[in-house]
Design a protein around this motif. Structure first.
Motif, PDB file in Angstrom:
ATOM      1  N   SER A  37     -39.447 -55.636  53.524  1.00  0.00           N
ATOM      2  CA  SER A  37     -38.693 -56.765  54.065  1.00  0.00           C
ATOM      3  C   SER A  37     -39.310 -58.111  53.711  1.00  0.00           C
ATOM      4  O   SER A  37     -38.718 -59.153  53.983  1.00  0.00           O
ATOM      5  N   GLY A  38     -40.488 -58.085  53.112  1.00  0.00           N
ATOM      6  CA  GLY A  38     -41.180 -59.330  52.777  1.00  0.00           C
ATOM      7  C   GLY A  38     -40.713 -59.921  51.455  1.00  0.00           C
ATOM      8  O   GLY A  38     -40.172 -59.221  50.596  1.00  0.00           O
TER       9      GLY A  38
ATOM     10  N   ASN B 211     -33.812 -59.150  60.299  1.00  0.00           N
ATOM     11  CA  ASN B 211     -34.276 -59.107  58.908  1.00  0.00           C
ATOM     12  C   ASN B 211     -33.509 -60.057  58.000  1.00  0.00           C
ATOM     13  O   ASN B 211     -32.305 -60.217  58.139  1.00  0.00           O
ATOM     14  N   VAL B 212     -34.236 -60.662  57.073  1.00  0.00           N
ATOM     15  CA  VAL B 212     -33.610 -61.467  56.024  1.00  0.00           C
ATOM     16  C   VAL B 212     -33.257 -60.570  54.847  1.00  0.00           C
ATOM     17  O   VAL B 212     -32.118 -60.538  54.376  1.00  0.00           O
ATOM     18  N   VAL B 213     -34.242 -59.826  54.370  1.00  0.00           N
ATOM     19  CA  VAL B 213     -34.018 -58.938  53.223  1.00  0.00           C
ATOM     20  C   VAL B 213     -33.375 -57.640  53.705  1.00  0.00           C
ATOM     21  O   VAL B 213     -33.919 -56.942  54.560  1.00  0.00           O
ATOM     22  N   THR B 214     -32.209 -57.344  53.181  1.00  0.00           N
ATOM     23  CA  THR B 214     -31.488 -56.105  53.476  1.00  0.00           C
ATOM     24  C   THR B 214     -30.782 -55.664  52.203  1.00  0.00           C
ATOM     25  O   THR B 214     -30.893 -56.326  51.161  1.00  0.00           O
TER      26      THR B 214
ATOM     27  N   VAL C 109     -35.505 -68.427  51.881  1.00  0.00           N
ATOM     28  CA  VAL C 109     -35.873 -69.616  52.664  1.00  0.00           C
ATOM     29  C   VAL C 109     -34.686 -70.111  53.485  1.00  0.00           C
ATOM     30  O   VAL C 109     -34.821 -70.451  54.670  1.00  0.00           O
ATOM     31  N   ALA C 110     -33.497 -70.140  52.873  1.00  0.00           N
ATOM     32  CA  ALA C 110     -32.298 -70.622  53.582  1.00  0.00           C
ATOM     33  C   ALA C 110     -32.000 -69.773  54.810  1.00  0.00           C
ATOM     34  O   ALA C 110     -31.616 -70.299  55.866  1.00  0.00           O
ATOM     35  N   MET C 111     -32.210 -68.459  54.686  1.00  0.00           N
ATOM     36  CA  MET C 111     -31.901 -67.576  55.816  1.00  0.00           C
ATOM     37  C   MET C 111     -33.022 -67.538  56.840  1.00  0.00           C
ATOM     38  O   MET C 111     -32.770 -67.488  58.054  1.00  0.00           O
ATOM     39  N   SER C 112     -34.254 -67.559  56.382  1.00  0.00           N
ATOM     40  CA  SER C 112     -35.378 -67.485  57.323  1.00  0.00           C
ATOM     41  C   SER C 112     -35.519 -68.767  58.141  1.00  0.00           C
ATOM     42  O   SER C 112     -36.045 -68.740  59.258  1.00  0.00           O
TER      43      SER C 112
END
Length: 428
Positions: free
Chosen positions: A220-221, A273-276, A357-360
């Motif tokens: 997820s990083g 989570n951002v990354v999916t 960055v936009a989502m986090s």
């Protein structure tokens, strides 16, 4: 440049070849392909059940009734997606050994259910839905691999019941599978009993604690995501299907993260989570295909002078809108073309960072866990993937602009090269 490309080719091609031909990764990929239509079906109804402002139009009570009516669509597919993947893996791996594949699929599912906790809030005989979805995904994958191998071992040892001639084929196959299935499932039952005497209590708790949680946190990083995206591009550059190779490894992680977001979205909680899976499929691949080549098509129409690129643009545009970019990959070409290696590798990494960055930071909603079909055109896919949020479409448009700017000087050089060669050809 040539030495660098030769170095990459010597290092990566043997690795990619082994990954492509690995029977376990192939079975894993096939397992997700079996589940995909069901996952998309469930995702479509999640979107329908969560239309924006619908609660204000029909009232909260009617909206709740409406959602309850549509709920089983996702509950019977997305929430238990692990089961479909397990059957697909067991089927595919058993088929690889040229055995009765259907028995490989069902024995994998039965073995998984034996290892799955069957107690919910103190009530025995009830399997928690979460255990059949993303939370049980890693256990399911390992179980499918091991059960298929055990089944193959017992069959190839001829520990089977041979029926006399004249017995219907379906009956003969069923009895032939009886002993291998019995021995395989008995082995898993013993494992369950053994783990009941450990601090973990169940195999699923052990897998989730020791393996799945650390791997999911790593996947997820941002650094791990950049590496995965970069490898996809590198493999494609050498003519290998980067998505298939890398997704075989990362899909279990990305789907798990996706399901966590979906559960939070449906419960009205903050998305974790951002990354999916949809982070990759919608905001990277879903921009004209791998490498976001819809930007290349747009540039061709803007600055292209050579006949080769103009014809390529006409050919690639209809497919590119639906994220099919083989005409661009093979027609530009991108494969083994040193003139495009920099934007091909750089653009996806830059977009990964921008999107993350936009989502986090909250500028754009995180992916809601809704599986949007990969052929959905950009802007619409961004809107749907973020839970019907307009910011998702805006981010896709911005990303497309960034990729266009990155590709501009390189495509201009390539177009000039093609144009001059065409002029020389006319002169001769």
């Amino acid at each position: 440049m040539n030495k660098f490309m030769e170095f990459l080719e010597n290092i990566l091609l043997p690795i990619a070849d082994k990954l492509n031909n690995n029977r376990y990764l192939s079975a894993l990929r096939d397992g997700f392909m079996v589940a995909l239509p069901l996952i998309i079906f469930g995702s479509i109804f999640v979107v329908i059940a969560n239309f924006p402002f619908l609660d204000r139009l029909i009232g909260e009570e009617a909206f709740a009734t409406y959602q309850d009516a549509l709920g089983p669509a996702s509950a019977a597919t997305l929430s238990i997606m692990g089961m479909f993947v397990i059957v697909g893996i067991g089927y595919s791996l058993t088929k690889h050994y040229e055995l009765e594949a259907i028995y490989g699929g069902v024995v994998a599912l039965a073995a998984f259910l034996i290892l799955t906790p069957q107690v919910l809030e103190g009530v025995s005989g009830v399997i928690p839905t979460a255990s059949l979805g993303a939370q049980g995904m890693f256990l399911g994958i390992f179980t499918a691999f091991i059960s298929a191998e055990l089944y193959r071992f017992f069959v190839q040892k001829n520990w089977t019941i041979k029926m006399p001639a004249g017995v219907p084929d379906a009956v003969a196959k069923s009895f032939s599978a009886l002993i291998p299935i019995t021995l395989t499932l008995t082995a898993f039952l013993l494992v369950r009993i053994i783990f009941s005497y450990t601090p973990f209590d169940t195999v699923q708790n052990f897998i989730y604690t020791v393996i799945q949680q650390p791997l999911t946190a790593l996947g997820s990083g941002l650094p791990a995501t950049i590496i995965a995206v970069l490898l996809i591009q590198v493999f494609w550059f050498f003519g290998l299907h980067g998505q298939i190779i890398i997704n075989s490894v990362f899909d279990p992680i990305w789907y798990t993260l996706n399901d966590e977001n979906l559960q939070a979205f449906q419960a009205g909680l903050e998305l974790p989570n951002v990354v999916t899976k949809q982070f990759i499929d919608t905001f990277l691949v879903g921009m004209g295909g791998s490498g976001m080549t819809l930007a290349v098509i747009i540039l061709i129409f803007m600055i292209g002078r050579s006949r080769q690129l103009k014809e390529l643009g006409k050919l690639g545009a209809p497919a590119g809108v639906f994220n099919v970019n083989e005409p661009i990959i093979f027609g530009l070409p991108i494969i083994m073309n040193p003139l495009v290696i920099i934007p091909w590798l750089l653009a996806p990494v830059v977009i990964t960072i921008i999107t993350y960055v936009a989502m986090s930071t909250g500028l754009v909603p995180k992916p809601a866990g809704i599986i949007v079909p990969w052929t959905t055109p950009p802007l619409l896919s961004g809107f749907l993937a973020t839970g019907n949020a307009w910011q998702g479409a805006v981010l896709q448009a911005f990303n497309l602009l960034v990729v266009t700017l990155i590709w501009w000087p390189f495509l201009k050089i390539l177009d000039k090269n093609y144009y001059e060669n065409e002029k020389k050809g006319e002169g001769n």
